[in-house]
Design a protein around this motif. Structure first.
Motif, PDB file in Angstrom:
ATOM      1  N   PRO A 193       0.830  -1.209   0.000  1.00  0.00           N
ATOM      2  CA  PRO A 193       0.000   0.000   0.000  1.00  0.00           C
ATOM      3  C   PRO A 193       0.867   1.263   0.000  1.00  0.00           C
ATOM      4  N   THR A 194       0.432   2.251  -0.758  1.00  0.00           N
ATOM      5  CA  THR A 194       1.200   3.479  -0.916  1.00  0.00           C
ATOM      6  C   THR A 194       1.027   4.396   0.292  1.00  0.00           C
ATOM      7  N   PRO A 195       2.124   4.825   0.947  1.00  0.00           N
ATOM      8  CA  PRO A 195       1.992   5.814   2.024  1.00  0.00           C
ATOM      9  C   PRO A 195       1.502   7.145   1.453  1.00  0.00           C
ATOM     10  N   VAL A 196       0.490   7.720   2.050  1.00  0.00           N
ATOM     11  CA  VAL A 196      -0.069   8.977   1.570  1.00  0.00           C
ATOM     12  C   VAL A 196      -0.314   9.917   2.742  1.00  0.00           C
ATOM     13  N   GLU A 197      -0.331  11.203   2.441  1.00  0.00           N
ATOM     14  CA  GLU A 197      -0.707  12.183   3.451  1.00  0.00           C
ATOM     15  C   GLU A 197      -2.213  12.129   3.694  1.00  0.00           C
ATOM     16  N   ILE A 198      -2.623  12.364   4.923  1.00  0.00           N
ATOM     17  CA  ILE A 198      -4.030  12.629   5.232  1.00  0.00           C
ATOM     18  C   ILE A 198      -4.080  14.125   5.499  1.00  0.00           C
ATOM     19  N   PRO A 199      -4.543  14.915   4.523  1.00  0.00           N
ATOM     20  CA  PRO A 199      -4.300  16.359   4.557  1.00  0.00           C
ATOM     21  C   PRO A 199      -5.248  17.180   5.412  1.00  0.00           C
ATOM     22  N   SER A 200      -6.350  16.564   5.872  1.00  0.00           N
ATOM     23  CA  SER A 200      -7.349  17.379   6.566  1.00  0.00           C
ATOM     24  C   SER A 200      -7.972  16.621   7.725  1.00  0.00           C
TER      25      SER A 200
END
Length: 243
Positions: A193-200
């Protein structure tokens, strides 16, 4: 692996298929999950998400146009003792039953494999969000993700991968989806799974970001949920292209 911009990853291809994002808000206070479905055929596009108990299910937007329901009508989200199961198929029920019997998330999926939709052999992707007490082994919140896929399109072998994330970082999550892009046959997802930002930390802003990032022609429905890790309070949003 470098953490990616969520909107960019969601919009990187016109057809990621079905996708799961799990993570934690930037303030660290809430668990985050998103699940979306897309469709190329009229049958796949003829769907909406509706609430069912603490979870959701898919149903036909126009029942008269429903063809084969076997791989498109299911419960993507179910809740067991406050913990959340999210998948792209009826393996939601398999995991729910297995966990209820004392099996682990991984053990529950041993009886399942990729979807029987030759020549695509669509992977089964699943997530399991667990909430406990502060001080427990995995702290107050952790999650697992799984993908069951054919061996490079060979249906004689199912490759099984499970990924576990303990005490996830604030503002970070992971994104897994069924396809690497459009094609015939559709190319299965590759890698972890791709690490992603949780922006909000605002569920409406997060929901809008995800919905606007996925391809407008192929997107069908979106489910999002924020869970307060300390008190269990839940916020849920559902967006359907067919309204």
């Amino acid at each position: 692996m470098e953490r990616k911009i969520l909107a960019a990853e969601l919009g990187a291809t016109t057809y990621p298929g079905r996708g799961i994002v799990i993570g934690r808000t930037p303030d660290g206070k809430k668990a985050v999950v998103a699940y979306f479905i897309m469709g190329r055929s009229e049958n796949s596009r003829n769907r909406v998400f509706v609430t069912e108990g603490e979870g959701i299910r898919t149903e036909a937007f126009d029942p008269a146009k429903l063809e084969d329901p076997s791989l498109i009508i299911y419960a993507p989200v179910r809740v067991l003792d406050g913990n959340i199961i999210v998948t792209n198929g009826d393996q939601t029920d398999t995991i729910y039953e297995g966990l209820s019997e004392g099996k682990t998330f991984e053990e529950s999926l041993r009886s399942r494999e990729f979807e029987p939709d030759a020549p695509n052999y669509t992977p089964r992707i699943s997530g399991w969000m667990k909430f406990g007490e502060e001080g427990e082994k995995n702290a107050a919140y952790c999650y697992d993700m799984s993908i069951l896929k054919s061996n490079n399109g060979d249906p004689s072998q199912c490759n099984r991968y499970t990924f576990s994330y303990d005490n996830p970082k604030a503002g970070e999550g992971h994104f897994i989806h069924t396809y690497m892009g459009d094609g015939n046959p559709l190319p299965s997802y590759e890698g972890e799974p791709t690490p992603v930002e949780i922006p909000s930390g605002d569920i409406d802003a997060f929901t809008e970001l995800v919905w606007n990032a996925i391809d407008p022609d192929n997107k069908v429905s979106l489910f999002t949920r924020f869970v307060d890790i300390e008190n269990g309070a839940v916020e849920t949003r559902i967006v359907n292209k067919n309204q």
